[in-house]
Design a protein around this motif. Structure first.
Motif, PDB file in Angstrom:
ATOM      1  N   VAL A 166       4.458 -17.327  21.526  1.00 57.43           N
ATOM      2  CA  VAL A 166       4.306 -16.545  22.610  1.00 57.43           C
ATOM      3  C   VAL A 166       5.493 -17.405  23.848  1.00 57.43           C
ATOM      4  O   VAL A 166       6.064 -16.892  24.823  1.00 57.43           O
ATOM      5  CB  VAL A 166       2.467 -17.138  23.101  1.00 57.43           C
ATOM      6  CG1 VAL A 166       2.353 -16.629  24.613  1.00 57.43           C
ATOM      7  CG2 VAL A 166       1.733 -15.816  21.965  1.00 57.43           C
ATOM      8  N   ALA A 167       5.000 -18.874  23.671  1.00 56.81           N
ATOM      9  CA  ALA A 167       5.801 -19.999  24.116  1.00 56.81           C
ATOM     10  C   ALA A 167       7.154 -19.201  24.733  1.00 56.81           C
ATOM     11  O   ALA A 167       8.106 -19.850  25.789  1.00 56.81           O
ATOM     12  CB  ALA A 167       5.729 -21.162  23.800  1.00 56.81           C
ATOM     13  N   LEU A 168       7.667 -18.913  23.300  1.00 59.36           N
ATOM     14  CA  LEU A 168       9.347 -18.563  23.133  1.00 59.36           C
ATOM     15  C   LEU A 168       9.559 -17.267  23.409  1.00 59.36           C
ATOM     16  O   LEU A 168      10.516 -17.439  24.311  1.00 59.36           O
ATOM     17  CB  LEU A 168       9.345 -18.900  21.288  1.00 59.36           C
ATOM     18  CG  LEU A 168       9.541 -20.506  20.580  1.00 59.36           C
ATOM     19  CD1 LEU A 168       9.528 -20.122  18.829  1.00 59.36           C
ATOM     20  CD2 LEU A 168      10.788 -21.094  20.889  1.00 59.36           C
ATOM     21  N   LEU A 169       8.503 -16.977  23.637  1.00 60.81           N
ATOM     22  CA  LEU A 169       8.918 -15.563  23.625  1.00 60.81           C
ATOM     23  C   LEU A 169       8.605 -15.387  25.161  1.00 60.81           C
ATOM     24  O   LEU A 169       9.739 -14.706  26.473  1.00 60.81           O
ATOM     25  CB  LEU A 169       7.625 -13.899  23.948  1.00 60.81           C
ATOM     26  CG  LEU A 169       7.835 -14.131  22.118  1.00 60.81           C
ATOM     27  CD1 LEU A 169       6.335 -12.825  21.199  1.00 60.81           C
ATOM     28  CD2 LEU A 169       9.272 -12.928  21.280  1.00 60.81           C
ATOM     29  N   VAL A 170       8.000 -16.204  26.132  1.00 54.07           N
ATOM     30  CA  VAL A 170       7.613 -16.576  27.873  1.00 54.07           C
ATOM     31  C   VAL A 170       9.492 -17.491  27.997  1.00 54.07           C
ATOM     32  O   VAL A 170      10.068 -16.591  29.603  1.00 54.07           O
ATOM     33  CB  VAL A 170       6.513 -16.342  28.293  1.00 54.07           C
ATOM     34  CG1 VAL A 170       6.817 -17.070  29.543  1.00 54.07           C
ATOM     35  CG2 VAL A 170       5.571 -15.827  27.884  1.00 54.07           C
TER      36      VAL A 170
END
Length: 271
Positions: A166-170
């Motif tokens: 999730v952090a990478l996608l954001v």
């Protein structure tokens, strides 16, 4: 081979709230999470103790008026969506992720306002963005429910990797777009950024993700940012020739993370 179940006396002690050893609780709760037969035995143990059903009923009577109507397809859809999102991220982390994105975007604005002969400032800080996004997604300061989540049977590397995704996608898309705008191509910093993230996760199994992120940030600042600012030259570690080295670092970190994956369940409650 038949399934091994929890002894009845142990279920009774657990249902009554007896003080069991910590390692016993871990194994028992993990087993209950996947064994419907033992959960049924747990229900029987609760019903056998006249004090426990009364306690459960009193708790239900207290909180039920605060739960809202709970009717209608829209409410059910929202409830399912929240449950799904809770498995991957928590709302409290989103403002911290926004702050993480704000750092490279501020570097982009500075570069656009007064470009010079130095490499783009965004190029120097972009590899830290995914790593810092991961750090804020798994620590007890940014997630108010971290202590509760960390002691559940489902906690551990799987949950950490979900929040990492999730952090990478954001963080990655806006930083990549900003890099293209100021000449800091993602081809130069993406692999170093992923390598730093993998190193943070691997080291986080021993010292905590936040502490590992701080250490990597300090090392990156000393090895890349400061020399570049002083010499006004392209950083060697972000040169295309350094790609095999970053790939090797990534693979070693992933191997270490796989080898010591169980330490996230042991260390999670203190991070």
């Amino acid at each position: 081979m038949s399934e091994i179940h929890v002894p009845e006396d142990l279920l009774t002690r657990y249902a009554a709230g007896d003080d069991l050893p910590e390692e016993t609780l871990w194994v028992l709760e993990a087993h209950l999470d996947r064994c419907p037969d033992c959960r049924a035995g747990m229900a029987v143990a609760i019903e056998a103790d006249p004090a426990l059903p009364a306690l459960v009923e009193s708790v239900r009577a207290t909180i039920e008026p605060r739960l809202g109507p709970g009717h209608g397809r829209l409410w059910q859809a929202r409830h399912r969506l929240r449950r799904t999102l809770a498995r991957w991220a928590v709302p409290a982390v989103l403002p911290w992720l926004a702050m993480t994105i704000a750092v490279p975007l501020a570097a982009t604005l500075l570069e656009a306002a007064g470009p010079g002969v130095m490499p783009p400032l965004l190029l120097l800080v972009a590899p830290l963005a995914p790593m810092l996004g991961v750090a804020v997604s798994w620590n007890r300061w940014t997630d108010p429910a971290h202590a509760l989540v960390a002691v559940t049977p489902q906690a551990g590397l799987t949950l950490v990797l979900r929040r990492t995704l999730v952090a990478l996608l954001v963080t990655l898309p806006p930083v990549a777009l900003a890099g293209l705008a100021v000449g800091a191509s993602p081809a130069r910093w993406l692999l170093p950024g992923l390598a730093c993230t993998a190193v943070v996760l691997a080291a986080g199994a021993f010292v905590g993700v936040t502490q590992a992120a701080i250490g990597v940030t300090v090392l990156w600042s000393l090895a890349v940012v400061l020399p570049t600012l002083v010499n006004s030259a392209d950083p060697v570690l972000l040169d295309p020739a350094a790609t095999p080295g970053w790939l090797a670092v990534t693979l070693l970190a992933v191997a270490a993370l796989t080898r010591f994956r169980n330490r996230f369940q042991l260390e999670g409650t203190s991070r």
